[in-house]
Design a protein around this motif. Structure first.
Motif, PDB file in Angstrom:
ATOM      1  N   LEU A  51       0.851  -1.093   0.144  1.00 50.19           N
ATOM      2  CA  LEU A  51       0.279  -0.094   0.002  1.00 50.19           C
ATOM      3  C   LEU A  51       0.819   1.327   0.043  1.00 50.19           C
ATOM      4  N   VAL A  52       2.104   1.149   0.470  1.00 47.69           N
ATOM      5  CA  VAL A  52       2.990   2.454   0.522  1.00 47.69           C
ATOM      6  C   VAL A  52       4.077   2.257  -0.593  1.00 47.69           C
ATOM      7  N   ASP A  53       4.024   1.403  -1.666  1.00 45.89           N
ATOM      8  CA  ASP A  53       4.753   1.487  -2.696  1.00 45.89           C
ATOM      9  C   ASP A  53       4.187   2.299  -3.959  1.00 45.89           C
ATOM     10  N   ILE A  54       4.813   3.256  -4.539  1.00 44.34           N
ATOM     11  CA  ILE A  54       4.319   3.959  -5.388  1.00 44.34           C
ATOM     12  C   ILE A  54       3.959   3.362  -6.602  1.00 44.34           C
ATOM     13  N   ASP A  55       4.874   2.489  -6.994  1.00 39.55           N
ATOM     14  CA  ASP A  55       4.432   1.794  -8.284  1.00 39.55           C
ATOM     15  C   ASP A  55       3.224   1.170  -8.310  1.00 39.55           C
ATOM     16  N   ALA A  56       3.057   0.383  -7.138  1.00 41.95           N
ATOM     17  CA  ALA A  56       1.862  -0.457  -6.846  1.00 41.95           C
ATOM     18  C   ALA A  56       0.671   0.351  -6.893  1.00 41.95           C
ATOM     19  N   TYR A  57       0.784   1.567  -6.165  1.00 41.37           N
ATOM     20  CA  TYR A  57      -0.565   2.617  -6.188  1.00 41.37           C
ATOM     21  C   TYR A  57      -0.684   3.068  -7.417  1.00 41.37           C
ATOM     22  N   LEU A  58       0.299   3.627  -8.269  1.00 42.59           N
ATOM     23  CA  LEU A  58      -0.101   4.123  -9.519  1.00 42.59           C
ATOM     24  C   LEU A  58      -0.728   3.176 -10.638  1.00 42.59           C
ATOM     25  N   SER A  59      -0.124   1.935 -10.408  1.00 42.65           N
ATOM     26  CA  SER A  59      -0.703   0.950 -11.488  1.00 42.65           C
ATOM     27  C   SER A  59      -1.883   0.013 -11.041  1.00 42.65           C
ATOM     28  N   ASP A  60      -2.261  -0.091  -9.886  1.00 41.66           N
ATOM     29  CA  ASP A  60      -3.380  -1.103  -9.421  1.00 41.66           C
ATOM     30  C   ASP A  60      -4.496  -0.332  -8.649  1.00 41.66           C
ATOM     31  N   PRO A  61      -5.702  -0.170  -9.334  1.00 42.31           N
ATOM     32  CA  PRO A  61      -6.660   0.755  -8.494  1.00 42.31           C
ATOM     33  C   PRO A  61      -7.143  -0.160  -7.567  1.00 42.31           C
ATOM     34  N   GLU A  62      -7.145  -1.211  -7.071  1.00 41.27           N
ATOM     35  CA  GLU A  62      -7.515  -2.039  -5.995  1.00 41.27           C
ATOM     36  C   GLU A  62      -6.385  -1.515  -4.685  1.00 41.27           C
ATOM     37  N   VAL A  63      -5.143  -1.267  -5.249  1.00 42.21           N
ATOM     38  CA  VAL A  63      -4.302  -0.811  -4.040  1.00 42.21           C
ATOM     39  C   VAL A  63      -4.765   0.590  -3.648  1.00 42.21           C
ATOM     40  N   ARG A  64      -5.134   1.439  -4.602  1.00 40.53           N
ATOM     41  CA  ARG A  64      -5.673   2.719  -4.225  1.00 40.53           C
ATOM     42  C   ARG A  64      -6.988   2.673  -3.331  1.00 40.53           C
ATOM     43  N   ARG A  65      -7.781   1.800  -3.997  1.00 41.64           N
ATOM     44  CA  ARG A  65      -9.160   1.640  -3.253  1.00 41.64           C
ATOM     45  C   ARG A  65      -8.707   1.159  -1.658  1.00 41.64           C
ATOM     46  N   GLN A  66      -7.852   0.456  -1.454  1.00 42.08           N
ATOM     47  CA  GLN A  66      -7.449  -0.176   0.000  1.00 42.08           C
ATOM     48  C   GLN A  66      -6.876   0.917   0.730  1.00 42.08           C
ATOM     49  N   ALA A  67      -5.913   1.605  -0.056  1.00 41.00           N
ATOM     50  CA  ALA A  67      -5.255   2.801   0.712  1.00 41.00           C
ATOM     51  C   ALA A  67      -6.313   3.769   1.087  1.00 41.00           C
ATOM     52  N   TRP A  68      -7.270   4.338   0.470  1.00 39.36           N
ATOM     53  CA  TRP A  68      -8.350   5.148   0.828  1.00 39.36           C
ATOM     54  C   TRP A  68      -8.939   4.607   1.998  1.00 39.36           C
ATOM     55  N   LEU A  69      -9.033   3.560   2.183  1.00 44.87           N
ATOM     56  CA  LEU A  69     -10.016   2.748   3.353  1.00 44.87           C
ATOM     57  C   LEU A  69      -9.065   2.872   4.410  1.00 44.87           C
TER      58      LEU A  69
END
Ligand code: NAD
Length: 255
Positions: A51-69
């Motif tokens: 969740l705190v890896d920038i590449d994963a955050y940019l490329s994976d909408p599911e990572v972003r959704r989890q990060a917002w939660l």
């Protein structure tokens, strides 16, 4: 350990230019888990590091959704400063604290009363949100209101870009001005105190070596061993909320 605390308290009393580096361990007593301690977020769930890896955050909408939660449910929104934060705010009022660099993003040093004159938030703050495309910043709560209203991944109102907290993810650079100020203070201090950090994240951890090389005494307060213990003048492994207030006894008349 009492004898070491007394020695360090004497060094603190003599010091004229004190620099402090804090990490997640100073906030565990406020109910915010660290990453790598025995009850740390990553110790319990290594996959959470994604969740705190920038590449994963940019490329994976599911990572972003989890990060917002995660941001919405972050304990920082209700946490109160602990005795360690308060002791450091008192130290600033004694007039001898030249810098308080923190790796924490939770805003608790500011909440305890540490001023922007000395506070260096090396890894940013969760209290703000930033667009990764245009840099537009907003209060985090404004964006969390959008998540609560049903947007799983609110985009920037200015340019439509991907947003995240104004914190430094793995793979992102630190703010150069903040980092330079921290290195300058580390070079100028006569006592460097690192507390509640595993001292495994660079470049923050290097501040210990910079200060030591420049002639400062190095004191580390942490529940677990760190890679810098061998060059420290004193290492204390107690709870930071107990050890710091004892070692930083600031005479009240200087407040
Ligand atoms: P870390 O998780 O790597 O290390 C924390 C250390 O604190 C551990 O070694 C642990 O033994 C020690 N510790 C925990 N509670 C303690 C206590 N009460 N007394 C004394 N020691 C205690 O954290 P770090 O070194 O800050 O680096 C990890 C990254 O974690 C940073 O980049 C930071 O941004 C991020 N982080 C921040 C928060 C926060 O803002 N509160 C919380 C978790 C992670």
């Amino acid at each position: 350990m009492e004898a070491i605390v007394a020695d360090v308290a004497a060094w603190v009393a003599d010091a004229q230019r004190i620099m402090v580096l804090t990490g997640a361990g100073i906030s565990t007593e406020s109910g915010i888990p660290d990453y790598r301690g025995p009850n740390g977020v990553w110790t319990k769930n290594p996959a959470a590091a994604r969740l705190v890896d920038i590449d994963a955050y940019l490329s994976d909408p599911e990572v972003r959704r989890q990060a917002w939660l995660e941001r919405m449910n972050h304990p920082a929104w209700t946490a109160q400063p602990g005795p360690g934060h308060v002791a450091l705010a008192d130290l600033e009022r004694s007039g001898r604290l030249i810098g308080l660099a923190t790796q924490n993003i939770d805003g608790l040093h500011r909440a305890a009363g540490t001023s922007g004159d000395v506070l260096l938030e090396l890894h940013g703050t969760i209290l703000r949100c930033r667009c990764l495309s245009c840099g537009f910043e907003t209060p985090m709560q404004t964006q969390l209101d959008r998540v609560r209203a049903g947007e799983p991944d609110p985009s920037c109102v200015m340019c439509g870009g991907i947003q995240r907290s104004a914190t430094v993810a793995f793979g992102q650079s630190l703010d150069v001005a903040v980092l330079n100020a921290a290195f300058s203070a580390a070079q100028a201090c006569d006592l460097f105190l690192a507390g509640g950090s595993s001292l495994t994240v660079q470049p923050a951890a290097q501040l210990c070596a910079v200060a030591k090389r420049a002639g400062a005494k190095l004191v580390i307060v942490n529940a677990d061993p760190t890679p810098y213990d061998s060059i420290a003048d004193a290492v204390l492994d107690g709870r930071i909320g107990e050890v710091l207030p004892n070692m930083l006894k600031v005479p009240r008349q200087t407040l």
